[in-house]
Design an enzyme around this catalytic site. Structure first.
Site, mmCIF file in Angstrom:
data_model
loop_
_atom_site.group_PDB
_atom_site.id
_atom_site.type_symbol
_atom_site.label_atom_id
_atom_site.label_comp_id
_atom_site.label_asym_id
_atom_site.label_seq_id
_atom_site.Cartn_x
_atom_site.Cartn_y
_atom_site.Cartn_z
ATOM 1 N N CYS A 135 -11.311 3.099 -0.616
ATOM 2 C CA CYS A 135 -10.003 3.581 -0.164
ATOM 3 C C CYS A 135 -9.660 2.808 1.100
ATOM 4 C CB CYS A 135 -10.078 5.079 0.128
ATOM 5 S SG CYS A 135 -8.573 5.741 0.857
ATOM 6 N N THR A 136 -8.377 2.474 1.204
ATOM 7 C CA THR A 136 -7.930 1.619 2.324
ATOM 8 C C THR A 136 -8.312 2.141 3.702
ATOM 9 O OG1 THR A 136 -5.866 2.851 2.092
ATOM 10 C CG2 THR A 136 -5.931 0.619 1.180
ATOM 11 N N HIS A 137 -8.355 3.475 3.845
ATOM 12 C CA HIS A 137 -8.566 4.055 5.176
ATOM 13 C C HIS A 137 -10.034 4.049 5.617
ATOM 14 C CE1 HIS A 137 -4.589 5.464 4.218
ATOM 15 N NE2 HIS A 137 -4.472 6.113 5.348
ATOM 16 N N GLU B 277 -5.475 9.111 9.615
ATOM 17 C CA GLU B 277 -4.082 8.993 10.062
ATOM 18 C C GLU B 277 -3.837 9.816 11.326
ATOM 19 O OE1 GLU B 277 -1.087 8.916 7.092
ATOM 20 O OE2 GLU B 277 -2.172 7.362 6.005
ATOM 21 N N TYR C 141 -0.703 8.419 -2.489
ATOM 22 C CA TYR C 141 -0.754 8.119 -3.921
ATOM 23 C C TYR C 141 -1.999 8.775 -4.562
ATOM 24 C CZ TYR C 141 2.746 4.293 -3.673
ATOM 25 O OH TYR C 141 3.873 3.539 -3.532
ATOM 26 N N CYS D 218 -3.725 -1.083 -2.065
ATOM 27 C CA CYS D 218 -4.047 0.323 -2.300
ATOM 28 C C CYS D 218 -5.029 0.456 -3.465
ATOM 29 C CB CYS D 218 -2.755 1.060 -2.637
ATOM 30 S SG CYS D 218 -2.965 2.800 -2.983
ATOM 31 N N ASN D 219 -6.123 1.155 -3.235
ATOM 32 C CA ASN D 219 -7.120 1.341 -4.300
ATOM 33 C C ASN D 219 -6.548 2.159 -5.449
ATOM 34 O OD1 ASN D 219 -10.155 0.596 -3.211
ATOM 35 N ND2 ASN D 219 -8.716 1.050 -1.584
ATOM 36 N N ASP E 150 0.859 -1.178 0.000
ATOM 37 C CA ASP E 150 0.000 0.000 0.000
ATOM 38 C C ASP E 150 0.896 1.228 0.000
ATOM 39 O OD1 ASP E 150 -2.437 1.545 0.291
ATOM 40 O OD2 ASP E 150 -1.817 1.915 2.355
ATOM 41 N N SER E 151 0.269 2.392 -0.207
ATOM 42 C CA SER E 151 1.022 3.638 -0.146
ATOM 43 C C SER E 151 1.469 3.944 1.288
ATOM 44 C CB SER E 151 0.145 4.776 -0.661
ATOM 45 O OG SER E 151 -1.081 4.796 0.055
HETATM 46 N N1 DGL Z 1 -4.051 3.746 0.033
HETATM 47 C C1 DGL Z 1 -4.706 4.798 -0.708
HETATM 48 C C2 DGL Z 1 -5.924 4.208 -1.439
HETATM 49 O O1 DGL Z 1 -6.497 3.222 -1.047
HETATM 50 C C3 DGL Z 1 -5.111 5.948 0.190
HETATM 51 C C4 DGL Z 1 -3.976 6.788 0.668
HETATM 52 C C5 DGL Z 1 -3.236 7.482 -0.459
HETATM 53 O O2 DGL Z 1 -3.762 8.428 -1.069
HETATM 54 O O3 DGL Z 1 -2.134 7.055 -0.734
HETATM 55 O O4 DGL Z 1 -6.304 4.745 -2.440
#
Ligand code: DGL
Length: 273
Positions: free
Chosen positions: A187-189, A155, A45, A76-77, A13-14
């Site tokens: 999105c992961t979060h 975060e 990302y 990561c999406n 993931d990012s």
């Molecule tokens: N992990 C990213 C996603 O799922 C979210 C955080 C980012 O913008 O890197 O898109």
């Protein structure tokens, strides 16, 4: 290609967000070992270009392969939206993303055929959920909404804070007006603020958490390829964590959300891969 079924699964993931996916893999595939990479030096990302996210993803795939993984989950999406198709063509190793599993379940669940998608600017702008949803069910109408402030709020640890509730209310109002009955947390979060999102959207809207669906898809994929771990090789650290910066901060966050004590997180120089 000869793959060792007891090798670990690579997850990347990012940054910390992909831990929501790692968590579902730990819960649903408890015999699998994991090598996790979080690109904490280059996060986010979500507001970067396709080319940049593709370059970062290629480096991470090279790193994970150097760790001997048997399959890779792009948790990561944004990376799944921008890089997955290309890296899949370049690599022999099985690679899963988080977009298709979420879209498949949303297409199955929706009754009124109105599905919402929330995610980063990159993911929502890519239109990839719509492409998959229409593939699974051409009668579905998709409404996307980028929610860029959710990532920093999560975060910051403001999961149940009035500020997060206020921001979510403003972002989601548009989707409420569209009368969607299914919403993909793209999105992961976002699974970490699921209850806030659920309260705002109301009982009539089912939330789809692609992290869970991806873990199930990984299970199917490993079974199908005869790559499920035999579970006989016990290791002191079945889960290994690597980041590109701030290893201790990552470890603290990981320990706040994982059902497993993260003892060690190592920093590596991802630009070398
Ligand atoms: N992990 C990213 C996603 O799922 C979210 C955080 C980012 O913008 O890197 O898109």
């Amino acid at each position: 290609m000869n793959i060792d079924r007891n090798a670990p699964v690579g997850v990347f993931d990012s940054g910390v967000g992909g831990l929501t996916v790692a968590r579902e893999i730990m819960r649903n595939l408890p015999s699998e070992k994991i090598v996790y990479f979080g690109d904490t030096a280059r996060v986010p990302y979500g507001n970067k270009s396709r080319d940049t996210v593709l370059r970062f993803s290629r480096q991470i795939i090279r790193f994970l392969k150097s760790q001997g993984v048997k399959a890779i989950v792009t948790a990561c999406n944004t990376a799944s939206a921008f890089a997955l198709d290309e890296i899949r063509q370049e690599e022999e190793i099985p690679i899963l993303g988080v977009i298709e599993p979420g879209a498949r379940v949303a297409a199955e669940k929706t009754r009124n055929k109105k599905v919402g998608v929330i995610g980063t600017v990159g993911t929502v702008g890519s239109g990839i959920h719509e492409a998959y949803l229409k593939k699974f069910d051409p009668s579905v109408t998709v409404f996307g909404k980028a929610c860029p402030l959710f990532v920093p709020l999560v975060e910051e640890g403001w999961l149940h804070d009035p500020v997060t509730v206020e921001v979510a209310g403003r972002y989601l109002q548009e989707l409420r007006e569209k009368e969607i009955d299914t919403l993909i947390l793209g999105c992961t979060h976002y699974p970490l603020i699921r209850s806030t999102i659920a309260d705002i959207m109301g009982d009539g809207v089912q939330l789809v958490n692609p992290a869970y669906e991806t873990a199930l898809e990984l299970l199917h994929l490993l079974k199908e390829k005869n790559l499920l771990s035999s579970g006989t090789e016990k290791e002191e650290f079945p889960y290994r964590f690597y980041v590109s910066d701030l290893a201790d901060k990552f470890k603290d966050f990981a320990n706040s959300i994982l059902p497993y004590d993260v003892a060690v997180t190592r920093k590596i120089d991802i630009e070398n891969y």
